[in-house]
Design a protein around this motif. Structure first.
Motif, PDB file in Angstrom:
ATOM      1  N   ILE A   1       0.840  -1.200   0.000  1.00 53.19           N
ATOM      2  CA  ILE A   1       0.000   0.000   0.000  1.00 53.19           C
ATOM      3  C   ILE A   1       0.872   1.247   0.000  1.00 53.19           C
ATOM      4  O   ILE A   1       0.656   2.192  -0.764  1.00 53.19           O
ATOM      5  N   SER A   2       1.894   1.259   0.873  1.00 48.29           N
ATOM      6  CA  SER A   2       2.824   2.390   0.898  1.00 48.29           C
ATOM      7  C   SER A   2       3.540   2.521  -0.430  1.00 48.29           C
ATOM      8  O   SER A   2       3.781   3.638  -0.909  1.00 48.29           O
ATOM      9  N   ALA A   3       3.881   1.391  -1.032  1.00 47.79           N
ATOM     10  CA  ALA A   3       4.578   1.424  -2.318  1.00 47.79           C
ATOM     11  C   ALA A   3       3.702   2.034  -3.405  1.00 47.79           C
ATOM     12  O   ALA A   3       4.174   2.817  -4.245  1.00 47.79           O
ATOM     13  N   GLU A   4       2.398   1.683  -3.426  1.00 44.11           N
ATOM     14  CA  GLU A   4       1.491   2.241  -4.428  1.00 44.11           C
ATOM     15  C   GLU A   4       1.371   3.756  -4.266  1.00 44.11           C
ATOM     16  O   GLU A   4       1.370   4.505  -5.256  1.00 44.11           O
ATOM     17  N   LEU A   5       1.269   4.225  -3.020  1.00 45.65           N
ATOM     18  CA  LEU A   5       1.194   5.668  -2.777  1.00 45.65           C
ATOM     19  C   LEU A   5       2.479   6.361  -3.214  1.00 45.65           C
ATOM     20  O   LEU A   5       2.448   7.469  -3.765  1.00 45.65           O
TER      21      LEU A   5
ATOM     22  N   ALA B   1       8.716 -14.348   4.180  1.00 43.42           N
ATOM     23  CA  ALA B   1       9.826 -13.460   3.832  1.00 43.42           C
ATOM     24  C   ALA B   1      10.062 -13.446   2.321  1.00 43.42           C
ATOM     25  O   ALA B   1      10.309 -12.387   1.732  1.00 43.42           O
ATOM     26  N   ALA B   2       9.987 -14.619   1.684  1.00 44.20           N
ATOM     27  CA  ALA B   2      10.177 -14.676   0.236  1.00 44.20           C
ATOM     28  C   ALA B   2       9.091 -13.896  -0.499  1.00 44.20           C
ATOM     29  O   ALA B   2       9.355 -13.223  -1.501  1.00 44.20           O
ATOM     30  N   GLY B   3       7.845 -13.950   0.016  1.00 46.99           N
ATOM     31  CA  GLY B   3       6.769 -13.182  -0.600  1.00 46.99           C
ATOM     32  C   GLY B   3       6.985 -11.686  -0.486  1.00 46.99           C
ATOM     33  O   GLY B   3       6.744 -10.939  -1.440  1.00 46.99           O
ATOM     34  N   LEU B   4       7.458 -11.225   0.683  1.00 43.39           N
ATOM     35  CA  LEU B   4       7.730  -9.799   0.862  1.00 43.39           C
ATOM     36  C   LEU B   4       8.865  -9.332  -0.046  1.00 43.39           C
ATOM     37  O   LEU B   4       8.815  -8.236  -0.617  1.00 43.39           O
ATOM     38  N   LEU B   5       9.896 -10.163  -0.180  1.00 41.19           N
ATOM     39  CA  LEU B   5      11.002  -9.802  -1.068  1.00 41.19           C
ATOM     40  C   LEU B   5      10.546  -9.758  -2.528  1.00 41.19           C
ATOM     41  O   LEU B   5      10.999  -8.902  -3.306  1.00 41.19           O
ATOM     42  N   ARG B   6       9.647 -10.642  -2.896  1.00 44.03           N
ATOM     43  CA  ARG B   6       9.136 -10.646  -4.265  1.00 44.03           C
ATOM     44  C   ARG B   6       8.315  -9.379  -4.530  1.00 44.03           C
ATOM     45  O   ARG B   6       8.439  -8.770  -5.601  1.00 44.03           O
TER      46      ARG B   6
ATOM     47  N   MET C   1      10.695  -6.530  -5.044  1.00 45.64           N
ATOM     48  CA  MET C   1      11.325  -6.553  -6.361  1.00 45.64           C
ATOM     49  C   MET C   1      10.361  -6.037  -7.432  1.00 45.64           C
ATOM     50  O   MET C   1      10.767  -5.327  -8.364  1.00 45.64           O
ATOM     51  N   LEU C   2       9.078  -6.361  -7.304  1.00 43.44           N
ATOM     52  CA  LEU C   2       8.091  -5.878  -8.265  1.00 43.44           C
ATOM     53  C   LEU C   2       7.965  -4.355  -8.211  1.00 43.44           C
ATOM     54  O   LEU C   2       7.840  -3.693  -9.248  1.00 43.44           O
TER      55      LEU C   2
ATOM     56  N   THR D   1      10.937  -2.848  -9.891  1.00 44.65           N
ATOM     57  CA  THR D   1      10.808  -2.995 -11.347  1.00 44.65           C
ATOM     58  C   THR D   1       9.859  -1.942 -11.919  1.00 44.65           C
ATOM     59  O   THR D   1      10.127  -1.354 -12.982  1.00 44.65           O
ATOM     60  N   ARG D   2       8.760  -1.684 -11.241  1.00 43.54           N
ATOM     61  CA  ARG D   2       7.833  -0.657 -11.689  1.00 43.54           C
ATOM     62  C   ARG D   2       8.474   0.727 -11.655  1.00 43.54           C
ATOM     63  O   ARG D   2       8.217   1.569 -12.522  1.00 43.54           O
ATOM     64  N   LEU D   3       9.325   0.966 -10.653  1.00 49.63           N
ATOM     65  CA  LEU D   3      10.037   2.243 -10.599  1.00 49.63           C
ATOM     66  C   LEU D   3      10.927   2.422 -11.827  1.00 49.63           C
ATOM     67  O   LEU D   3      10.987   3.504 -12.424  1.00 49.63           O
ATOM     68  N   ARG D   4      11.618   1.374 -12.209  1.00 51.49           N
ATOM     69  CA  ARG D   4      12.490   1.456 -13.391  1.00 51.49           C
ATOM     70  C   ARG D   4      11.671   1.712 -14.654  1.00 51.49           C
ATOM     71  O   ARG D   4      12.082   2.475 -15.538  1.00 51.49           O
ATOM     72  N   ARG D   5      10.521   1.085 -14.749  1.00 48.04           N
ATOM     73  CA  ARG D   5       9.686   1.271 -15.936  1.00 48.04           C
ATOM     74  C   ARG D   5       9.117   2.680 -15.999  1.00 48.04           C
ATOM     75  O   ARG D   5       8.860   3.194 -17.097  1.00 48.04           O
ATOM     76  N   LEU D   6       8.917   3.300 -14.849  1.00 44.37           N
ATOM     77  CA  LEU D   6       8.442   4.676 -14.835  1.00 44.37           C
ATOM     78  C   LEU D   6       9.520   5.667 -15.270  1.00 44.37           C
ATOM     79  O   LEU D   6       9.203   6.819 -15.584  1.00 44.37           O
TER      80      LEU D   6
END
Length: 437
Positions: A343-347, A391-396, A399-400, A403-408
């Motif tokens: 949620i914080s990441a989307e904001l 932990a693996a889910g949070l790291l994934r 990473m997503l 990746t979205r930051l790079r695409r922006l």
């Protein structure tokens, strides 16, 4: 203060059954056991009188008045007593919530000709003013039956500042004239954005720098030389919200970010660029105007020290919109932050889009060592599997988001905490050499 030592307590404990045995075996001499206890009390009084007085024992301390967060340091205590005084003195020092003692807070000092030394090691865990107010000393009498204790005023005030060890360690390299772009323009062939001069083309030069019109006019291959542009605007945006207060290797993330930012600021000032700080959590907390020149680094240190720890959630929308309104020209914005959930990441992504349309954004993310350790740990119990999968889910998810930051269009740095400063500095210099600023 005078109180019994361990030896007198053990002797008293040994005399108790002896006194009881005398009272049972020879009732008419019951007072003999009491006489033994009185004799012990008398010996304790003599031992207390023979011990060095509190006025004759003193101590002085020495240590740094200012230290960087996470930088180990030592407090040296010199104890003085009469030459005929105790052979050893125990010393205990006060503690501060901002400091962590690496080897306890008590030392036994061996006195040689009335002088003894003790050293206490600490590691600053948070920025602020650490106070070590008290020092305790105690010593035994000649018979070892009683302790005499003295409480002394230490009054040690230590200012814990942002860690600038990376700046000090790399200063020789960074100040080397060939390492600073723009100071040796002839070494910047094919780089930068400002035209410097025409020169005869030589093997090894970038072929794209050949000026064909001028080459035809001079009947010789001529190439353009460029130099790196100066006076760029660099903004160091430090997130001081709740997530940035989590420690990495014992030091909060925000302090790691401040240290990396100061190293980049030092390099940028030497490069001739203008640097400003912007600290935020639930709202903007610290904002400065751009400053230039090597002498401005001390001012940036003071500003960085004012970025306080916060338990508030980060409001990216308010912070980044405020920052965008403050900037009047294209700038390189270096953002140090950490997003605890999607949620914080989307904001954050939504708030970054207006900045990316006009400015160059460099996003700095430090590896979460705790999550990586949980994800890679070999499970031994069922709950270990749950931790590893979570932990693996949070790291994934992390990473997503990157990746979205790079695409922006943002530049993203993923680095370890101990190499964050070097990574940010190198990326800043690379963008500067390419003329992206």
């Amino acid at each position: 203060m005078i109180y019994p030592a361990r030896r007198s307590i053990l002797i008293a404990a040994a005399l108790a059954p002896i006194s009881l045995a005398i009272g049972v075996a020879v009732p008419q001499y019951w007072f003999a056991g009491l006489a033994l206890l009185l004799l012990l009390l008398l010996l304790c009084g003599v031992d207390a009188l023979a011990a060095a007085t509190a006025d004759a024992v003193g101590a002085q301390w020495s240590g740094p008045r200012a230290i960087g967060v996470g930088e180990p340091f030592a407090i040296a205590v010199e104890v003085r007593a009469p030459v005929t005084g105790p052979p050893s003195i125990e010393v205990a020092i006060d503690n501060s919530p901002l400091l962590a003692g690496t080897d306890g807070h008590r030392r036994s000092v061996t006195m040689i000709e009335g002088i003894g030394d003790a050293s206490f090691e600490f590691v600053p865990e948070r920025r602020g003013q650490a106070e070590l107010s008290q020092l305790w000393m105690r010593w035994r009498g000649p018979l070892g039956l009683v302790w005499r204790q003295k409480e002394a005023l230490l009054a040690a005030h230590i200012l814990i500042t942002p860690d600038i060890r990376p700046v000090r360690q790399k200063s020789a390299q960074l100040l080397h004239r060939d390492a600073m772009h723009g100071m040796a323009a002839q070494l910047q062939v094919g780089e930068g954005s400002e035209f410097e001069a025409l020169t005869e083309y030589k093997p090894g030069m970038d072929r794209r720098s050949i000026d064909w019109k001028q080459s035809a006019r001079h009947t010789n291959l001529m190439a353009k030389e460029y130099r790196t542009e100066r006076n760029n605007n660099i903004v160091l945006a430090i997130d001081a919200g709740r997530a940035m207060g989590d420690p990495i290797a014992g030091v909060p993330r925000v302090d790691r970010a401040i240290s990396a930012g100061l190293l980049t600021a030092f390099v940028a000032l030497k490069e001739g660029d203008r640097v400003s700080f912007f600290g935020f959590d639930s709202r903007p907390r610290v904002a400065t105007n751009p400053v230039a020149g090597g002498r401005s680094f001390a001012l940036l240190q003071q500003v960085a020290a004012r970025i306080d720890y916060s338990s508030n959630e980060t409001n990216y929308t308010l912070a980044l919109s405020t920052l965008a309104a403050r900037l009047q020209r294209r700038s390189l914005i270096i953002i140090f932050t950490d997003f605890p959930d999607t949620i914080s990441a989307e904001l954050m992504l939504a708030a970054l889009k207006p900045l990316l349309s006009r400015h160059l954004v460099l996003f700095v993310s430090m590896h979460d060592e705790e999550l990586e350790a949980l994800a890679s740990a070999e499970p031994t119990q069922p709950q270990d599997v749950v931790r590893s999968v979570t932990a693996a889910g949070l790291l994934r998810q992390r990473m997503l988001v990157l990746t979205r930051l790079r695409r922006l269009g943002a530049h993203v740095i993923e680095t370890q905490h101990d190499t964050a400063g070097s990574a940010v500095m190198e990326n800043y210099l690379r963008l500067k050499r390419r003329g992206s600023l």
